[in-house]
Design a protein around this motif. Sequence first.
Motif, mmCIF file in Angstrom:
data_model
loop_
_atom_site.group_PDB
_atom_site.id
_atom_site.type_symbol
_atom_site.label_atom_id
_atom_site.label_comp_id
_atom_site.label_asym_id
_atom_site.label_seq_id
_atom_site.Cartn_x
_atom_site.Cartn_y
_atom_site.Cartn_z
ATOM 1 N N ASP A 83 -70.891 77.183 54.702
ATOM 2 C CA ASP A 83 -71.424 76.065 55.471
ATOM 3 C C ASP A 83 -70.808 76.013 56.869
ATOM 4 O O ASP A 83 -71.492 75.719 57.848
ATOM 5 C CB ASP A 83 -71.167 74.747 54.729
ATOM 6 C CG ASP A 83 -72.019 73.630 55.309
ATOM 7 O OD1 ASP A 83 -73.255 73.721 55.170
ATOM 8 O OD2 ASP A 83 -71.457 72.716 55.928
ATOM 9 N N ALA A 84 -69.526 76.339 56.937
ATOM 10 C CA ALA A 84 -68.867 76.372 58.243
ATOM 11 C C ALA A 84 -69.459 77.501 59.096
ATOM 12 O O ALA A 84 -69.722 77.314 60.288
ATOM 13 C CB ALA A 84 -67.360 76.561 58.064
ATOM 14 N N LEU A 85 -69.695 78.639 58.467
ATOM 15 C CA LEU A 85 -70.317 79.751 59.199
ATOM 16 C C LEU A 85 -71.712 79.347 59.695
ATOM 17 O O LEU A 85 -72.091 79.646 60.826
ATOM 18 C CB LEU A 85 -70.438 80.991 58.295
ATOM 19 C CG LEU A 85 -69.135 81.730 57.969
ATOM 20 C CD1 LEU A 85 -69.360 82.758 56.877
ATOM 21 C CD2 LEU A 85 -68.563 82.393 59.222
ATOM 22 N N ARG A 141 -63.178 69.152 52.826
ATOM 23 C CA ARG A 141 -63.605 70.173 53.796
ATOM 24 C C ARG A 141 -62.405 70.630 54.617
ATOM 25 O O ARG A 141 -62.230 71.816 54.878
ATOM 26 C CB ARG A 141 -64.677 69.604 54.737
ATOM 27 C CG ARG A 141 -66.047 69.403 54.125
ATOM 28 C CD ARG A 141 -67.091 69.031 55.186
ATOM 29 N NE ARG A 141 -67.489 70.182 55.969
ATOM 30 C CZ ARG A 141 -68.659 70.815 55.873
ATOM 31 N NH1 ARG A 141 -69.569 70.387 55.017
ATOM 32 N NH2 ARG A 141 -68.925 71.854 56.609
ATOM 33 N N MET A 142 -61.587 69.660 55.005
ATOM 34 C CA MET A 142 -60.405 69.975 55.799
ATOM 35 C C MET A 142 -59.470 70.910 55.032
ATOM 36 O O MET A 142 -59.015 71.920 55.558
ATOM 37 C CB MET A 142 -59.706 68.653 56.143
ATOM 38 C CG MET A 142 -58.454 68.711 56.961
ATOM 39 S SD MET A 142 -56.974 69.000 56.003
ATOM 40 C CE MET A 142 -56.771 67.474 55.109
ATOM 41 N N THR A 189 -65.133 69.848 59.755
ATOM 42 C CA THR A 189 -64.811 69.038 58.583
ATOM 43 C C THR A 189 -65.692 67.794 58.480
ATOM 44 O O THR A 189 -65.710 67.142 57.456
ATOM 45 C CB THR A 189 -63.351 68.538 58.617
ATOM 46 O OG1 THR A 189 -63.204 67.649 59.726
ATOM 47 C CG2 THR A 189 -62.380 69.687 58.752
ATOM 48 N N LYS A 190 -66.387 67.487 59.575
ATOM 49 C CA LYS A 190 -67.149 66.238 59.591
ATOM 50 C C LYS A 190 -68.409 66.339 58.722
ATOM 51 O O LYS A 190 -69.034 67.387 58.633
ATOM 52 C CB LYS A 190 -67.549 65.887 61.022
ATOM 53 C CG LYS A 190 -66.378 65.633 61.941
ATOM 54 C CD LYS A 190 -65.523 64.478 61.469
ATOM 55 C CE LYS A 190 -66.204 63.126 61.653
ATOM 56 N NZ LYS A 190 -65.317 62.052 61.142
ATOM 57 N N ILE A 191 -68.747 65.224 58.121
ATOM 58 C CA ILE A 191 -69.964 65.170 57.310
ATOM 59 C C ILE A 191 -71.154 64.872 58.217
ATOM 60 O O ILE A 191 -72.168 65.548 58.190
ATOM 61 C CB ILE A 191 -69.863 64.070 56.230
ATOM 62 C CG1 ILE A 191 -68.618 64.272 55.380
ATOM 63 C CG2 ILE A 191 -71.136 64.039 55.380
ATOM 64 C CD1 ILE A 191 -68.552 65.540 54.583
ATOM 65 N N LEU A 239 -66.782 75.143 45.560
ATOM 66 C CA LEU A 239 -67.055 74.632 46.906
ATOM 67 C C LEU A 239 -66.286 75.404 47.968
ATOM 68 O O LEU A 239 -66.586 75.319 49.146
ATOM 69 C CB LEU A 239 -66.718 73.139 47.005
ATOM 70 C CG LEU A 239 -67.683 72.186 46.311
ATOM 71 C CD1 LEU A 239 -67.338 70.751 46.672
ATOM 72 C CD2 LEU A 239 -69.122 72.474 46.690
ATOM 73 N N ARG A 240 -65.307 76.175 47.530
ATOM 74 C CA ARG A 240 -64.563 76.942 48.529
ATOM 75 C C ARG A 240 -65.508 77.931 49.203
ATOM 76 O O ARG A 240 -65.574 78.001 50.427
ATOM 77 C CB ARG A 240 -63.373 77.672 47.894
ATOM 78 C CG ARG A 240 -62.404 78.185 48.928
ATOM 79 C CD ARG A 240 -61.049 78.505 48.361
ATOM 80 N NE ARG A 240 -60.116 78.770 49.447
ATOM 81 C CZ ARG A 240 -58.845 79.119 49.299
ATOM 82 N NH1 ARG A 240 -58.341 79.226 48.090
ATOM 83 N NH2 ARG A 240 -58.073 79.333 50.341
ATOM 84 N N GLU A 241 -66.246 78.699 48.414
ATOM 85 C CA GLU A 241 -67.146 79.666 49.051
ATOM 86 C C GLU A 241 -68.335 78.979 49.709
ATOM 87 O O GLU A 241 -68.820 79.418 50.748
ATOM 88 C CB GLU A 241 -67.581 80.761 48.078
ATOM 89 C CG GLU A 241 -68.451 80.325 46.914
ATOM 90 C CD GLU A 241 -68.921 81.532 46.077
ATOM 91 O OE1 GLU A 241 -68.063 82.199 45.504
ATOM 92 O OE2 GLU A 241 -70.129 81.797 46.019
#
Length: 569
Positions: free
Chosen positions: A49-51, A327-328, A382-384, A42-44
């Motif tokens: 997902d943030a990008l 996520r945080m 970080t929000k879902i 999930l790190r990658e």
Amino acid sequence: MNKKFPAHWLEEIVDKISERNVKKITLSTGKTPSGHIHIGILREILICDALRRVFESRGYKVDSFLFMDDLDAAKRFPEYIEKDFQKEHLGKPFAYMPCPFKECGCESYGHHFGYELISTFESFGIKTKAIWTHELYREKKMQEKIKIALENTDLIKEILKKYIIPTLDKNKKELFLDMLQNWMPVMAICEKCSKIQYRDNDGAIKPNRVLKYDEKKEIVAYKCSACGNYNEISVYSGILKLNWRVDWPTKWALFQTTCEPAGKDHCVKGGSYDTGLELCQRVFNYKGPVKVAYEWLRLGDRDMKTSKGIVFTPKKYLEIADPELYRMLILRTNPMKHISLRIEEIPQYYDYYERMEDIYYSSGKIEPEEEQEFIRYTYPLTKIDEFLDKKPKRIPLKLLIFLSQIQNILNIEDSYEKAKSVTGIEDLEKSISIKDFGILLKRTKKWVEEVKKLIENETDSQLKKSIMQKISLFEIPDKHDEDILKSLDKNQINGIKLLRNFILENDAVDADIIQNKIFTIAKEDLKMKPKKMFEAIYQVILGKKHGPRLGSFLSLLDKNWLLERLNLE
RNA sequence: GGGCUAUUGGCGCAGUCAGGUAGCGCAACCGGCUCUUAACCGGCAGGUCGGGGGUUCGAUUCCCUCAUAGCCCGCCA
């Protein structure tokens, strides 16, 4: 003039991608479903997902893919797979063997474990499209690329040599060059036995490498190293698979991948990322993605290793903790740094997250500017779900931990009311429904159980102690322990009687009042040490001499239950 | 052999990229709530930022070097 530095490491990647001046961004990640897929992946996926969120918010069209590499061969199996199954299917691609769990009935081994991961994405707020490699290889566009690779075998060899040879010692170098002699970048899945490689008795792995390629007829020949089957088949037969180092850049070229993060093992000098980039450029004429390397995520002080059974899946995580915290954890940490995921430190993650919310929603400038900027950047990522205008209401984790441990005597509705009165949040329903609250409690309870297991398994007594000190753990037995009751002296029994009467006569009892009453009973009514009195009450309720602060503890318990429990007649 | 990361009060970690009085949580200590306690609250204390060199008016931060630990380079991300 001062150069403006990015507020967040992610912004450096964003800059690199932006420099490419492309209209559409394609982000990709990949994983082989060889067993339970642990949470490190999930790190990658979260970096991507943030990008995705950043670029979408800036009006880009973004595609995000997860390549589920279920056409990779099973070189070995995790220990939880039955031995007979292992024997039968070793050497087959994960898409070509059945689900190892008979009752499950899903379509393949690869699907089972791949889907286990994919099914958690919604809870983690991840939006990405899974592409199953076995399906991709059945598509014409992929098969065209296989053709190109075959036609460029010599160039591919040259590039592989250039990168790999400097990393090898003399012995290995000779072996490598020898191996390359008749090497081709494509393997075939045997039509008879479904295997793509065979492990020899001496442990050497022999892939079903294509023997020759007829460019005009578009036909390759292979001989199965497992069952000996020989055949000549079309490049478009759908049972060919590119060698790993070539497979990766092929996908980049096919999907025009703009950015793909990769674990540090792939990013080492001479590793598959470097060779991939050059292959991508020279064989497929595409620049290749922006490279983002990241470090492993560890579970406590250990690496997560599928083979050693240290597996912590995203699914398991969701059972015990908040996905926003995860996520945080990922998004606050520079990708090149180790992360040690510590189950027992979840309260600290929770604290940090609340601090982030405080800073995000405050207008003041108390914190250093850099930190504020960092948090303003990170928090929304970080929000879902979408985030609120106002700081969300939270129930303190410590209270949840407490309430989760008295579920056997206090039902959800009453727990909810307690939470409301303790936190003073009158309109709790607006932010946390009773249903959500139930989920929170259940999750916290699971977490508490995990921490208990951790404490049991901890051999270092110092560490054990320090974990125990951090978390208030207790259990309420369903019944009195007869031996404990016998051990109480007359004073203690009288004290409990007096306390019970007091509770019986007063409707709503305040935590402090109860606390005080216990002292009065002990010191004034019975002339005994308060400590003895406390111990007696803990013994009756918990079966132990210690517990949470009594006044507040008793006031949180259900009155009728408490009266019943304190009734020693 | 090559590479990456880490080393900051008792413990777990931020801060280091962009140099300018060293932070957080837990633990410890003291105190408060007529009360030894673990949903509390307040306060105090604790670190020559792994060693050595250099750059600088100034270095935990930049450069060099050494040490220690962990990991990667065999399809475990």
